[in-house]
Write an enzyme that holds these catalytic residues in place. Sequence first.
Site, PDB file in Angstrom:
ATOM      1  N   LYS A  98     -54.119  47.328  -0.675  1.00  0.00           N
ATOM      2  CA  LYS A  98     -55.553  47.345  -0.354  1.00  0.00           C
ATOM      3  C   LYS A  98     -56.148  48.749  -0.464  1.00  0.00           C
ATOM      4  CE  LYS A  98     -55.661  43.049   2.190  1.00  0.00           C
ATOM      5  NZ  LYS A  98     -54.230  42.617   2.087  1.00  0.00           N
TER       6      LYS A  98
HETATM    7  C1  LIG Z   1     -53.830  41.387   1.585  1.00  0.00           C
HETATM    8  C2  LIG Z   1     -52.387  41.274   1.227  1.00  0.00           C
HETATM    9  C3  LIG Z   1     -51.906  40.249   0.360  1.00  0.00           C
HETATM   10  C4  LIG Z   1     -52.787  39.150  -0.163  1.00  0.00           C
HETATM   11  O1  LIG Z   1     -53.739  39.612  -1.085  1.00  0.00           O
HETATM   12  P1  LIG Z   1     -54.985  38.694  -1.513  1.00  0.00           P
HETATM   13  O2  LIG Z   1     -55.853  39.569  -2.365  1.00  0.00           O
HETATM   14  O3  LIG Z   1     -55.657  38.278  -0.239  1.00  0.00           O
HETATM   15  O4  LIG Z   1     -54.463  37.521  -2.267  1.00  0.00           O
HETATM   16  C5  LIG Z   1     -50.563  40.264   0.017  1.00  0.00           C
HETATM   17  N1  LIG Z   1     -49.734  41.212   0.490  1.00  0.00           N
HETATM   18  C6  LIG Z   1     -50.146  42.199   1.324  1.00  0.00           C
HETATM   19  C7  LIG Z   1     -49.157  43.199   1.825  1.00  0.00           C
HETATM   20  C8  LIG Z   1     -51.483  42.276   1.722  1.00  0.00           C
HETATM   21  O5  LIG Z   1     -51.888  43.264   2.544  1.00  0.00           O
END
Ligand SMILES: *Cc1c(COP(=O)(O)O)cnc(C)c1O
Length: 461
Positions: A112
Amino acid sequence: MHYISTRGQAPVLTFGEAMMTGLARDGGLYVPETVPQFTADDIAALAGLPYEEIAFRVMRPFMGDLFSEAEFRSLIAKAYQGFGHPARAPLKQLAPNHFLLELFHGPTLAFKDFAMQIIGQMMQAALAKSGERITIVGATSGDTGSAAIEAFKGLANVDVFILFPHGRVSEVQRRQMTTPTEANVHALALDGDFDDCQARLKDMFNDHAFRDGVRLAGVNSINWARVLAQVVYYFSAATSLGAPHRKVSFTVPTGNFGDIFAGYIAQRMGLPIAELVIATNQNDILDRALKSGAYETNGVKPSISPSMDIQVSSNFERALFDAYGRDGAAVAQLMDEMKSGGFRISQGALESLRATFTSGRCSEEETLATIRAERAATGELLCPHSAVGVKVAQDHLGAVSMITLATAHPAKFPDAVEQATGLRPALPPRMADLFDRPERVTRVPNDLAALQTLVRERIAR
Ligand SMILES: *Cc1c(COP(=O)(O)O)cnc(C)c1O
């Protein structure tokens, strides 16, 4: 470049407006009216370039004239300078035709950071021009909140408030939110669970007087700018492995469908992606939908890959919009049916989705077994989310090179890794003092009026 809503009834916006707005006023999600096209030569020219330059070339055509070229380059440079790896998103080989894309070298050790860091810079630069201030409020079960705090801390025209459930996030996650010292960061431990945090956040956005008064803005995963920033690493990874001359496939551990939807955009731009594989944990609504055509909620079962524990995938609406021939009224009707638990995807739309996406599911036992097996086979320690991806990718290996997205660092989820391997992964050296840094957090009641008073007081300082 114009942005339209997936439900067809909201105003058409520019990139900058879509970034500040988040959710469209008709309840839909913003998507670009047309997708910019890259030729094979454009793609070939990306091979070997620094990540920042690839980000510039991939994102720029979507942004209109919000920033000058020089300005946008400097924002990108600032966004990624805090990453702990010069490649930003390095590739590692796991097996002859299987590669891991490490997306966890950012400041909060999860993918993120790639989107949040550049959004922080872009929002600040846009606000500095108009002289306005905004208030970012988010609710988090862990990863999103810390990524937002790291991205917005210290920015002059922004205050950032993050609600997390008191006592219900991991110690690493909590400390990542409570140890930044900047005065514009407000970590709020709410007396309640994650659903309470989300409900109070929704209440704040629905109180229009409050929303306008403090200039509330959101950065949750439906924000188009977040999707766009994630398109970049599909290009950097694919060109490292020979695109456009060789095709690649991707497997993506999926929750809200934001990350994998970015891969779909890369494909629409012209990147030769053979398969996009959706990897779910036991919360498998997407895997069931793709296999059966029935998109039906089933409750959330807490798992050891908690960032993928979702009831419905908010960004899936964007894929449905295209699968239904960009018919906003049809999407609005499906989302209405969703309120009573689900809907059936039409045969035509299902065929269109299956032409791009395939899927698989990974149980809790398989997640632990994959962490253990990968450690034994390659020495690599996987976080539980990445392990879900690796397991599902292994079921889809073929002639085309497969790239699995590693979405978090194993040290962010040490309990699951230790359970699988007996090893407790260490934080990277640049974060080793996380447990010694003083914490700053405000305990708040599960009460809208009290929260609103606190936000108003804090931003008036
Ligand atoms: C947010 C997150 C996901 C999922 O990602 P999306 O974009 O919601 O599909 C998977 N793994 C981790 C570690 C995350 O923080």
